[in-house]
Scaffold this active site. Sequence first.
Site, PDB file in Angstrom:
ATOM      1  N   MET A  75       0.836  -1.207   0.000  1.00 35.65           N
ATOM      2  CA  MET A  75       0.000   0.000   0.000  1.00 35.65           C
ATOM      3  C   MET A  75       0.869   1.253   0.000  1.00 35.65           C
ATOM      4  SD  MET A  75      -3.318  -0.855   2.334  1.00 35.65           S
ATOM      5  CE  MET A  75      -2.557  -1.891   3.585  1.00 35.65           C
ATOM      6  N   HIS A  76       1.955   1.226   0.751  1.00 35.44           N
ATOM      7  CA  HIS A  76       2.885   2.357   0.768  1.00 35.44           C
ATOM      8  C   HIS A  76       3.508   2.547  -0.615  1.00 35.44           C
ATOM      9  CE1 HIS A  76       5.847   5.211   2.169  1.00 35.44           C
ATOM     10  NE2 HIS A  76       6.828   4.416   1.773  1.00 35.44           N
ATOM     11  N   ALA A  77       3.894   1.446  -1.238  1.00 33.75           N
ATOM     12  CA  ALA A  77       4.487   1.518  -2.578  1.00 33.75           C
ATOM     13  C   ALA A  77       3.508   2.140  -3.575  1.00 33.75           C
ATOM     14  CB  ALA A  77       4.905   0.126  -3.045  1.00 33.75           C
ATOM     15  N   GLN A  80       3.211   5.845  -2.939  1.00 24.62           N
ATOM     16  CA  GLN A  80       4.381   6.553  -3.454  1.00 24.62           C
ATOM     17  C   GLN A  80       4.336   6.656  -4.978  1.00 24.62           C
ATOM     18  OE1 GLN A  80       6.730   8.147  -1.402  1.00 24.62           O
ATOM     19  NE2 GLN A  80       5.027   7.642  -0.059  1.00 24.62           N
TER      20      GLN A  80
END
Length: 102
Positions: A75-77, A80
Amino acid sequence: MEGLELISFKIISAVGEARSCYIEAIREAKKGNFEKADALIEEGAKVFIEGHHAHSELVQQEAAGNPVVPTLMLMHAEDQLMSADGFKIIAQEFIDVYRNAN
């Protein structure tokens, strides 16, 4: 590190570098260095593609019937990835503004 974690890191690394290029491009345009700003946008776009391709691997995997279990890292990827994409648009707009102001 392997599998989903590795792909997530590939995305984060590539798009993070791209976003840094876009921010630096704005700074160069602000100084009137438009050739450098344009080169940084191109460099950012090239490295962004690497992150996009890594993300596409996951989309293709899911489309082939192999579900991707979302993780916080993934989810962070993805966050970003979208952020970097937005930064490119904003950077291009700022560069145009600075170019037209000179």
